[in-house]
Design a protein around this motif. Sequence first.
Motif, mmCIF file in Angstrom:
data_model
loop_
_atom_site.group_PDB
_atom_site.id
_atom_site.type_symbol
_atom_site.label_atom_id
_atom_site.label_comp_id
_atom_site.label_asym_id
_atom_site.label_seq_id
_atom_site.Cartn_x
_atom_site.Cartn_y
_atom_site.Cartn_z
ATOM 1 N N PHE A 117 0.828 -1.195 0.000
ATOM 2 C CA PHE A 117 0.000 0.000 0.000
ATOM 3 C C PHE A 117 0.875 1.261 0.000
ATOM 4 C CE2 PHE A 117 -2.702 3.092 2.444
ATOM 5 C CZ PHE A 117 -3.628 3.297 1.441
ATOM 6 N N GLU A 118 1.871 1.267 0.863
ATOM 7 C CA GLU A 118 2.796 2.412 0.908
ATOM 8 C C GLU A 118 3.491 2.580 -0.438
ATOM 9 O OE1 GLU A 118 3.686 4.525 3.692
ATOM 10 O OE2 GLU A 118 1.779 3.708 4.386
ATOM 11 N N CYS A 121 1.077 3.873 -3.161
ATOM 12 C CA CYS A 121 0.693 5.265 -2.900
ATOM 13 C C CYS A 121 1.849 6.204 -3.229
ATOM 14 C CB CYS A 121 0.276 5.461 -1.442
ATOM 15 S SG CYS A 121 -1.366 4.853 -1.101
ATOM 16 N N ARG A 122 3.050 5.795 -2.825
ATOM 17 C CA ARG A 122 4.213 6.643 -3.094
ATOM 18 C C ARG A 122 4.437 6.777 -4.597
ATOM 19 N NH1 ARG A 122 8.856 4.889 0.208
ATOM 20 N NH2 ARG A 122 7.738 6.133 1.724
ATOM 21 N N VAL B 56 -7.546 6.664 1.077
ATOM 22 C CA VAL B 56 -6.444 6.263 0.193
ATOM 23 C C VAL B 56 -5.906 7.483 -0.563
ATOM 24 C CG1 VAL B 56 -5.790 4.825 -1.763
ATOM 25 C CG2 VAL B 56 -7.354 3.934 -0.029
ATOM 26 N N HIS B 59 -3.881 9.541 1.604
ATOM 27 C CA HIS B 59 -2.580 8.909 1.854
ATOM 28 C C HIS B 59 -1.629 9.174 0.683
ATOM 29 C CE1 HIS B 59 -0.195 6.263 4.332
ATOM 30 N NE2 HIS B 59 0.282 5.715 3.228
ATOM 31 N N ILE B 60 -2.156 9.071 -0.515
ATOM 32 C CA ILE B 60 -1.328 9.365 -1.698
ATOM 33 C C ILE B 60 -0.841 10.814 -1.634
ATOM 34 C CG2 ILE B 60 -1.361 9.661 -4.224
ATOM 35 C CD1 ILE B 60 -3.377 7.318 -4.298
ATOM 36 N N PHE B 63 2.134 12.005 0.552
ATOM 37 C CA PHE B 63 3.531 11.812 0.149
ATOM 38 C C PHE B 63 4.094 13.052 -0.538
ATOM 39 C CE2 PHE B 63 2.449 7.316 0.523
ATOM 40 C CZ PHE B 63 3.560 6.869 1.202
#
Lengths: 163, 384
Positions: A117-118, A121-122, B56, B59-60, B63
């Motif tokens: 997930f990280e 997303c990154r 979500v 969260h994106i 970053f």
Amino acid sequence: MSSSTELTEKKVFLLKSLDGVIFEVEESVAVQLEVIRELIEGDCARPFISLYNVTSEILALVIEYCKHHAETCSGGTSATIADEDLKTFDNEFMNVDENILLELCSAADYLDIKSLFELTCRTLASLIKDRTIIEVRKMFNVENDFSVVEEKAVRKEFAWAFK
Amino acid sequence: MWEENLRAQLRSRYAPRRRRRQDSGSSKASKRARKTPIPADDYADPDRISSLPDTVLRHILSFLDTKYAVVTSVLSTRWKDLCISLPNIVLDDSLTFKKRKKNFEKAFEKFACRQILLRNVPNINRFRLKSNFIEDSTIGDIVCAAICCKVKEIDLWVGDSTTVGILPLELFICNSLVVLKLRAVVELYVWESVSLPNLKVLHLTDFMLDGDRSMSRLFRGCKFVEELCLSRCSFGNNKVLNLSFPLLRKLSIDYGDGNFMDFFDDSNSKCKLIIDTPNLEFFEYHGHENEFHLVKNLNSLVRAKISFITKVKNWENVSELFNKMHGVKSLYLSDSALEVMYSNCSSLSVFEALTFLELSVFDIRILPNVLEIAPQLKEIVIHK
């Protein structure tokens, strides 16, 4: 990929995707899916688990990811080498088109795989960062449903961010 | 709870503007709803990204530097308010304005306040603010608000400010705080009752910690830190710098180069250092040859970097430090520190575990001396 229903010595789980394809995975891989780990810990895990939100195409990728991470972490190599290896694997793994990336992100969220997930997303964030609004809209098919006046108002409100 | 009261207070200070905006926003939304929707193309690709849940998408966006996250608010109505409640907030006004522009500053300030004061997702993970333009009182308010949102990490760099008392006192009684990084040329005055029970990482850069009490209060209030970095800090008239932390694993003290010292004074060179850190694994020191004989406990040390600003005059102090570091496995020494080691090796205890040595200069003639003091040495790396 296998559709065998027999259980072998090693504890395996059968994961059924949205479109009905069945994947056989070992416990070490299955526990990386937090949803399944919770089932196992709660002693509610049946050997056959249906995953309603993930297609077989994406589930295959997710399993590939978890398998590689499970093997590298238990491989007995030193931590730094394992880290390097995972980094290269992750970079290559993220080399997919935006739609797959979005589905992977959504699947990682649903299956609760933190590292994936990280990672997704990154990667999505880095895709957004270097692009103009028009490019982002085009890339992800985001439809601009603002009226001209509304868009102008938003741009004015956040003028400092648009330089 | 004082957090609740403070939040209510801050809200009342900033909220009225928001209410107007909300009203106009909702009337716009109803107008839009009345418009006939544009029929979607049957064969067009669906907008997958916008169908991801808010959590979500946030969260994106978290970053990105918040500036880039804010730009996405014009993508579509779906994205308009997402950037208001991000879990990580990274605001840097030098990224935003190349040159000062009054109305931008106001808008940025307003955004910063809205972002924190009026968020609908309560908790903040990380809050970073680098600012040259925001007014001091507003910074105080923003930090207070972040504290009310149970912020875990604060990284504050208020560049050119020289104002005393810019930091709200609430910052030093924040239970949720795990990481605190402060960078500013300010005199830090610390309240009587510092209590940062969950703080693990403390970085202070360009600070003037004046007066015995401020410093000892601060250090007493965060007893359980595991990482402490003091960079270019001036300890004013303190005669003793007492670093006694039972759980500290990483300690870095950097007095910077000589230039910075002129800015304050060179009183640091007279300051004695007491180090009592039984769990310290990494120790980095760049500074004066302080009176190191007050080093009490470095028993867990694995890695160390030692360098001195000037040539060491009093070898005894430094030898004392070296003797306390006997368990170290990896060591970096500046030329002045190395000089003490090889010229003085007969009076130093042997580094039994040392296998890796990094140096800035090396002369092959000193090798026998070095090997005498570090018999297990396997590797020497020389940085030019």
